[in-house]
Design a protein around this motif. Structure first.
Motif, PDB file in Angstrom:
ATOM      1  N   ILE A  31      33.467  45.565  38.596  1.00  0.00           N
ATOM      2  CA  ILE A  31      33.355  44.263  37.959  1.00  0.00           C
ATOM      3  C   ILE A  31      33.813  43.245  38.996  1.00  0.00           C
ATOM      4  O   ILE A  31      34.835  43.421  39.645  1.00  0.00           O
ATOM      5  N   THR A  32      32.991  42.236  39.209  1.00  0.00           N
ATOM      6  CA  THR A  32      33.288  41.225  40.219  1.00  0.00           C
ATOM      7  C   THR A  32      33.164  39.836  39.605  1.00  0.00           C
ATOM      8  O   THR A  32      32.538  39.666  38.553  1.00  0.00           O
ATOM      9  N   GLY A  33      33.750  38.872  40.268  1.00  0.00           N
ATOM     10  CA  GLY A  33      33.638  37.508  39.797  1.00  0.00           C
ATOM     11  C   GLY A  33      34.517  36.574  40.598  1.00  0.00           C
ATOM     12  O   GLY A  33      35.046  36.944  41.648  1.00  0.00           O
ATOM     13  N   LEU A  34      34.640  35.365  40.084  1.00  0.00           N
ATOM     14  CA  LEU A  34      35.487  34.346  40.704  1.00  0.00           C
ATOM     15  C   LEU A  34      36.569  33.946  39.719  1.00  0.00           C
ATOM     16  O   LEU A  34      36.316  33.793  38.524  1.00  0.00           O
ATOM     17  N   TYR A  35      37.775  33.758  40.252  1.00  0.00           N
ATOM     18  CA  TYR A  35      38.884  33.274  39.445  1.00  0.00           C
ATOM     19  C   TYR A  35      39.628  32.251  40.284  1.00  0.00           C
ATOM     20  O   TYR A  35      40.151  32.578  41.346  1.00  0.00           O
ATOM     21  N   ARG A  36      39.608  31.008  39.837  1.00  0.00           N
ATOM     22  CA  ARG A  36      40.246  29.898  40.560  1.00  0.00           C
ATOM     23  C   ARG A  36      39.823  29.845  42.019  1.00  0.00           C
ATOM     24  O   ARG A  36      40.628  29.672  42.929  1.00  0.00           O
ATOM     25  N   GLY A  37      38.529  30.044  42.231  1.00  0.00           N
ATOM     26  CA  GLY A  37      37.964  29.939  43.571  1.00  0.00           C
ATOM     27  C   GLY A  37      38.109  31.174  44.437  1.00  0.00           C
ATOM     28  O   GLY A  37      37.624  31.198  45.561  1.00  0.00           O
ATOM     29  N   GLN A  38      38.766  32.211  43.939  1.00  0.00           N
ATOM     30  CA  GLN A  38      38.971  33.443  44.698  1.00  0.00           C
ATOM     31  C   GLN A  38      38.109  34.567  44.127  1.00  0.00           C
ATOM     32  O   GLN A  38      38.059  34.761  42.918  1.00  0.00           O
ATOM     33  N   ARG A  39      37.431  35.275  45.000  1.00  0.00           N
ATOM     34  CA  ARG A  39      36.610  36.400  44.579  1.00  0.00           C
ATOM     35  C   ARG A  39      37.499  37.591  44.263  1.00  0.00           C
ATOM     36  O   ARG A  39      38.484  37.834  44.940  1.00  0.00           O
ATOM     37  N   PHE A  40      37.170  38.320  43.190  1.00  0.00           N
ATOM     38  CA  PHE A  40      37.880  39.554  42.871  1.00  0.00           C
ATOM     39  C   PHE A  40      36.861  40.659  42.619  1.00  0.00           C
ATOM     40  O   PHE A  40      35.698  40.403  42.309  1.00  0.00           O
ATOM     41  N   SER A  41      37.302  41.882  42.776  1.00  0.00           N
ATOM     42  CA  SER A  41      36.464  43.053  42.550  1.00  0.00           C
ATOM     43  C   SER A  41      37.371  44.186  42.088  1.00  0.00           C
ATOM     44  O   SER A  41      38.448  44.395  42.644  1.00  0.00           O
ATOM     45  N   SER A  60      42.871  44.741  31.389  1.00  0.00           N
ATOM     46  CA  SER A  60      44.188  44.314  31.876  1.00  0.00           C
ATOM     47  C   SER A  60      44.324  44.525  33.385  1.00  0.00           C
ATOM     48  O   SER A  60      44.889  43.681  34.087  1.00  0.00           O
ATOM     49  N   ASN A  61      43.772  45.617  33.914  1.00  0.00           N
ATOM     50  CA  ASN A  61      43.822  45.851  35.359  1.00  0.00           C
ATOM     51  C   ASN A  61      42.986  44.822  36.113  1.00  0.00           C
ATOM     52  O   ASN A  61      43.375  44.362  37.186  1.00  0.00           O
ATOM     53  N   THR A  62      41.851  44.455  35.560  1.00  0.00           N
ATOM     54  CA  THR A  62      40.991  43.470  36.211  1.00  0.00           C
ATOM     55  C   THR A  62      41.634  42.089  36.185  1.00  0.00           C
ATOM     56  O   THR A  62      41.603  41.360  37.181  1.00  0.00           O
ATOM     57  N   ARG A  67      44.197  37.715  39.175  1.00  0.00           N
ATOM     58  CA  ARG A  67      45.356  36.831  39.349  1.00  0.00           C
ATOM     59  C   ARG A  67      46.021  37.065  40.694  1.00  0.00           C
ATOM     60  O   ARG A  67      46.457  36.124  41.353  1.00  0.00           O
ATOM     61  N   ARG A  68      46.085  38.315  41.109  1.00  0.00           N
ATOM     62  CA  ARG A  68      46.665  38.651  42.412  1.00  0.00           C
ATOM     63  C   ARG A  68      45.819  38.044  43.528  1.00  0.00           C
ATOM     64  O   ARG A  68      46.348  37.502  44.489  1.00  0.00           O
ATOM     65  N   ALA A  69      44.490  38.103  43.387  1.00  0.00           N
ATOM     66  CA  ALA A  69      43.599  37.527  44.398  1.00  0.00           C
ATOM     67  C   ALA A  69      43.790  36.015  44.505  1.00  0.00           C
ATOM     68  O   ALA A  69      43.645  35.443  45.580  1.00  0.00           O
ATOM     69  N   ALA A  70      44.152  35.382  43.389  1.00  0.00           N
ATOM     70  CA  ALA A  70      44.371  33.934  43.396  1.00  0.00           C
ATOM     71  C   ALA A  70      45.813  33.573  43.775  1.00  0.00           C
ATOM     72  O   ALA A  70      46.179  32.402  43.781  1.00  0.00           O
ATOM     73  N   GLY A  71      46.644  34.579  44.073  1.00  0.00           N
ATOM     74  CA  GLY A  71      48.022  34.327  44.466  1.00  0.00           C
ATOM     75  C   GLY A  71      48.960  34.032  43.318  1.00  0.00           C
ATOM     76  O   GLY A  71      50.070  33.549  43.524  1.00  0.00           O
ATOM     77  N   GLU A  72      48.548  34.317  42.088  1.00  0.00           N
ATOM     78  CA  GLU A  72      49.377  34.014  40.924  1.00  0.00           C
ATOM     79  C   GLU A  72      50.286  35.164  40.518  1.00  0.00           C
ATOM     80  O   GLU A  72      51.308  34.951  39.915  1.00  0.00           O
ATOM     81  N   ASP A  73      49.887  36.380  40.796  1.00  0.00           N
ATOM     82  CA  ASP A  73      50.591  37.539  40.270  1.00  0.00           C
ATOM     83  C   ASP A  73      51.127  38.382  41.424  1.00  0.00           C
ATOM     84  O   ASP A  73      50.559  39.386  41.785  1.00  0.00           O
TER      85      ASP A  73
END
Length: 77
Positions: A31-41, A60-62, A67-73
């Protein structure tokens, strides 16, 4: 697209992600996408073998990965 895949995508979008999709290839779909301008996979199970519990863990893992990719978690529990 299978119902459980749609359910996962909807749950991830509800957390604020955009451009969410499931990409086939490799051993497991991702599962991929964008969260606050950061790509996650995030790799996800190929089937909902464990039922609702498996889907909750996938969501929950995604959410944690995006959030980790966006520097929040950054804190580990």
């Amino acid at each position: 697209m299978r119902k459980w895949e749609r359910d996962v995508i909807e749950a991830i979008r509800a957390e604020g992600a955009t451009d969410v999709s499931i990409v086939s290839g490799g051993k497991h779909p991702k599962i991929t996408g964008l969260y606050r301008g950061q790509r996650f996979s995030r790799a996800m199970p190929g089937t909902p073998g464990d039922g609702a519990r498996s889907l909750r863990h996938t969501v929950s893992n995604t959410v944690r990965a995006m959030r980790r990719a966006a520097g929040e978690d950054t804190a580990r529990k």
